[in-house]
Design an enzyme around this catalytic site. Structure first.
Site, PDB file in Angstrom:
ATOM      1  N   SER A 129      39.792 127.875  11.179  1.00 18.16           N
ATOM      2  CA  SER A 129      38.619 128.475  10.109  1.00 18.16           C
ATOM      3  C   SER A 129      40.045 128.594   9.431  1.00 18.16           C
ATOM      4  O   SER A 129      40.805 130.129   9.469  1.00 18.16           O
ATOM      5  CB  SER A 129      37.908 129.657  10.395  1.00 18.16           C
ATOM      6  OG  SER A 129      36.787 128.795  11.352  1.00 18.16           O
ATOM      7  N   LYS A 203      32.266 126.366   6.925  1.00 16.02           N
ATOM      8  CA  LYS A 203      32.789 127.019   7.925  1.00 16.02           C
ATOM      9  C   LYS A 203      32.749 128.333   7.622  1.00 16.02           C
ATOM     10  O   LYS A 203      31.876 128.971   8.171  1.00 16.02           O
ATOM     11  CB  LYS A 203      34.170 126.758   7.974  1.00 16.02           C
ATOM     12  CG  LYS A 203      34.479 127.747   9.617  1.00 16.02           C
ATOM     13  CD  LYS A 203      33.564 127.947  10.393  1.00 16.02           C
ATOM     14  CE  LYS A 203      33.826 128.935  11.868  1.00 16.02           C
ATOM     15  NZ  LYS A 203      34.984 128.396  12.087  1.00 16.02           N
ATOM     16  N   LYS A 271      38.253 138.394  10.440  1.00 15.34           N
ATOM     17  CA  LYS A 271      38.899 137.414   8.918  1.00 15.34           C
ATOM     18  C   LYS A 271      37.956 136.211   8.373  1.00 15.34           C
ATOM     19  O   LYS A 271      38.162 136.066   7.430  1.00 15.34           O
ATOM     20  CB  LYS A 271      39.701 136.399  10.331  1.00 15.34           C
ATOM     21  CG  LYS A 271      40.918 135.538   9.473  1.00 15.34           C
ATOM     22  CD  LYS A 271      41.522 134.577  10.503  1.00 15.34           C
ATOM     23  CE  LYS A 271      40.064 133.309  10.816  1.00 15.34           C
ATOM     24  NZ  LYS A 271      40.417 131.938  11.560  1.00 15.34           N
TER      25      LYS A 271
END
Length: 318
Positions: A129, A203, A271
């Protein structure tokens, strides 16, 4: 994911190879007995994913900074490379699934990185990701070197990795994504999203929706606790109504049982949600604060369902 018959796919490849404007020959058809796979990232998910590829008959080489992590894969037949560059020199397709975008940049674009060793016509597939902009940068550098790059982050957690049922969001050249399908089908279902970076954008959107859903579930359970309800009964009562969701099915019972085993690290959710900051997403910002609270409490390596611990603390529940 779209699938072509073998004859149809061959026609696509021949027509693509015949395009004299393409500097890079289209990759050879994937064959488990011939196509060499490289893999970087053998954590909770990565080790399960590459195990499926080994089981499908592919020759696999792995790279890890900690060689102790490779022992199980070596018993399954994996070879070991001493650097990302060496791994690329031994591979036709290199997959990466690592902790963060700084690792991705170093592993793929560094002086000893994958692209420095990949043979022209080779393919990189980053399943981390990461940032859409970095995916576009990697794609541009790969094309400059007459190679190919696909960004293909995944959703489904360690359970999806173990079962080979991950959702895979792919960005890059559509023909390359199609070409990869014989390998990718071993780890999940691919949805082609568009040009380079599109998989990563997909994503991030997935994480925004999933995190907000998870926070709502955690708050609902804590509210039920404070109201004196049986939380197991509460889950049973609401799961088939409008509040029911895949998040509830995956995490509801774990939250009630205070089972915070990692299915996806909380620190990674921080994150991922941080990458949504380029747009005005107030719900994502609130979710990020709560997951950041988990990390501040020393729980960054726990599963994302542990966000309920922050909400419990806010409500004076130990």
């Amino acid at each position: 994911m779209f699938y072509q018959s073998s004859s149809s796919l061959t026609q696509i490849l021949h027509s693509f190879c015949g395009n004299t404007e393409m500097e890079t020959p289209y990759p050879k058809l994937i064959d488990p007995s011939k196509t060499r796979i490289g893999w970087i990232g053998i954590g909770i998910m990565g080790s399960a994913m590459v195990s499926h590829i080994i089981a499908a008959g592919y020759s696999v080489t792995v790279y890890a900074r900690d060689l102790r992590k490779t022992k199980d894969l070596q018993t399954k037949g994996a070879r070991i490379a001493n650097s990302p560059k060496e791994l690329a020199e031994m591979s036709d397709v290199v997959f990466t699934i690592v902790g963060n975008f700084n690792d991705v940049r170093s592993l793929l674009l560094g002086d000893d990185g994958v692209l420095s060793g990949l043979t022209p016509g080779g393919v990189t597939v980053d399943m981390t990701s990461s940032k859409p902009g970095l995916a576009r940068e990697i794609h541009a550098e790969a094309r400059r070197r007459n190679c190919w790059a696909v960004d293909a982050p995944v959703s489904g957690g360690d359970a999806g990795a173990r079962e080979g049922t991950l959702g895979i969001f792919a960005g890059g050249d559509s023909e390359i994504v199609e070409w990869l399908s014989p390998v990718m089908k071993n780890i999940g279902t691919v949805t082609y999203m568009g040009e380079a970076g599109s998989g990563q954008s997909c994503k991030i959107g997935n994480q925004i929706a999933g995190a907000s859903n998870l926070v709502g579930l955690a708050e609902g359970i804590v509210f039920a606790e404070k109201a004196g309800l049986d939380t197991v009964k509460w889950l049973e009562a609401v799961k088939d109504g409008a509040a029911g969701s895949a998040v509830m099915r995956l995490f509801g019972e774990m939250i009630v049982k205070r089972d915070y085993r990692a299915t996806g690290f909380a620190e990674y959710m921080v994150k991922d949600l941080g990458m949504a900051a380029e747009a005005a997403m107030p719900g994502a910002a609130l979710s990020k604060q709560l997951f950041t609270g988990m990390v501040a409490n020393g729980d960054g390596k726990l599963g994302i369902q542990g966000v309920v611990s922050v909400i419990r603390r806010l409500n004076g529940i130990s």
